[in-house]
Design an enzyme around this catalytic site. Structure first.
Site, short mmCIF file in Angstrom:
data_model
loop_
_atom_site.label_atom_id
_atom_site.label_comp_id
_atom_site.label_asym_id
_atom_site.label_seq_id
_atom_site.Cartn_x
_atom_site.Cartn_y
_atom_site.Cartn_z
N CYS A 1 20.33 -41.66 3.48
CA CYS A 1 20.53 -41.45 4.91
C CYS A 1 19.35 -42.08 5.66
O CYS A 1 19.15 -43.29 5.58
CB CYS A 1 20.68 -39.95 5.18
SG CYS A 1 20.84 -39.44 6.89
N ASP B 1 31.64 -44.63 6.46
CA ASP B 1 30.44 -43.92 6.93
C ASP B 1 30.54 -43.72 8.44
O ASP B 1 30.52 -44.67 9.21
CB ASP B 1 29.20 -44.75 6.58
CG ASP B 1 27.90 -43.98 6.78
OD1 ASP B 1 27.85 -43.10 7.65
OD2 ASP B 1 26.92 -44.30 6.07
N HIS C 1 29.49 -40.97 4.53
CA HIS C 1 28.07 -40.69 4.47
C HIS C 1 27.82 -39.46 3.59
O HIS C 1 28.53 -38.48 3.67
CB HIS C 1 27.58 -40.41 5.89
CG HIS C 1 26.11 -40.48 6.07
ND1 HIS C 1 25.45 -41.66 6.33
CD2 HIS C 1 25.17 -39.52 6.04
CE1 HIS C 1 24.16 -41.42 6.46
NE2 HIS C 1 23.96 -40.12 6.28
#
Length: 232
Positions: free
Chosen positions: A122, A170, A201
């Protein structure tokens, strides 16, 4: 088993908290594990332990140590997710790179450690890209890194291998951002990009609702092979 430690900040003015896991036998390489916006939580500690079991020294620095030291959050709890977004807004990646430099210096001082890799998730995936462009890290891996499309002007500075895992669904990295990353980096001799069709994600989180078992297994296998090749 790992343990909580501190290591000196780059300017020597403070001690950075972190989680350090060491293999039973001596290691010749180390891996910095840069967390998501949820801190050095159980999942990140689990990743460190896994690397130690494979023979690496593994260090997860507390990325929020300046304003929320020791925080551990669960992305599946809505209130904690919002808290994490707040901390992410306070995070200064320029200072984050200094902390990565400090972690590199600390690990280079460990007995037997030669090469050092970095894996980030991330926001940590963004830091993996920045480490590749701004530090002498030997190899970097980013999972679903955010805002990399805004930093592609630095790609000429990538001197050591970089691997990026990109889930195509994502919701924090839009299709146009993914296209920009591919357009800029596909031909780069030091960069490898892997797309994960339909995944979102956080698909390689150790636990929780975001994890996709097949996608995580594929990406983590590629990461292990990448580090074995470049840090061995």
């Amino acid at each position: 088993m790992g343990e909580k430690i501190t290591f000196a900040a780059l300017d020597g003015s403070a001690e950075i908290p972190g989680y350090l896991a060491q293999p039973e036998a001596g290691a010749t390489a180390a891996i910095i594990v840069v967390p998501e916006i949820f801190g050095v939580n159980a999942g990140i500690r689990q990743k460190c332990e896994a690397w130690a079991e494979m023979g690496y020294v593994a260090l997860a620095p507390d990325i929020f140590w300046r304003f929320a030291p020791g925080v551990e959050l669960d992305p599946d709890v809505p209130e904690q997710l919002q808290e994490a977004f707040g901390y992410a807004g306070q995070y200064d990646p320029e200072l984050g790179i200094q902390d990565i430099e400090a972690a590199i210096r600390f690990l280079r001082g460990q007995d037997g450690v030669g090469k050092i890799g970095l894996v980030g998730f991330c926001m940590g995936g963004r830091m993996a890209y920045m480490a590749a462009t701004r530090t002498d890290i030997d190899a970097s891996v980013g999972y679903y890194g955010v805002m990399i499309d805004q930093m592609l002007g630095e790609s000429h500075a990538i001197a050591n291998p970089l691997l990026l895992h990109i889930p195509t669904a994502d919701h924090f990295v839009a299709p146009d951002a993914q296209k920009a990353i591919h357009d800029a980096l596909d031909a780069h001799p030091k960069v490898t990009l892997h797309d994960y069709e339909g995944l979102d994600h956080g698909f390689a989180a150790e636990t929780g609702n975001r994890r996709d078992e097949a996608g995580a297994a594929l990406a983590d296998g590629r990461t292990r092979e990448f580090f074995a090749h470049h840090l061995g």
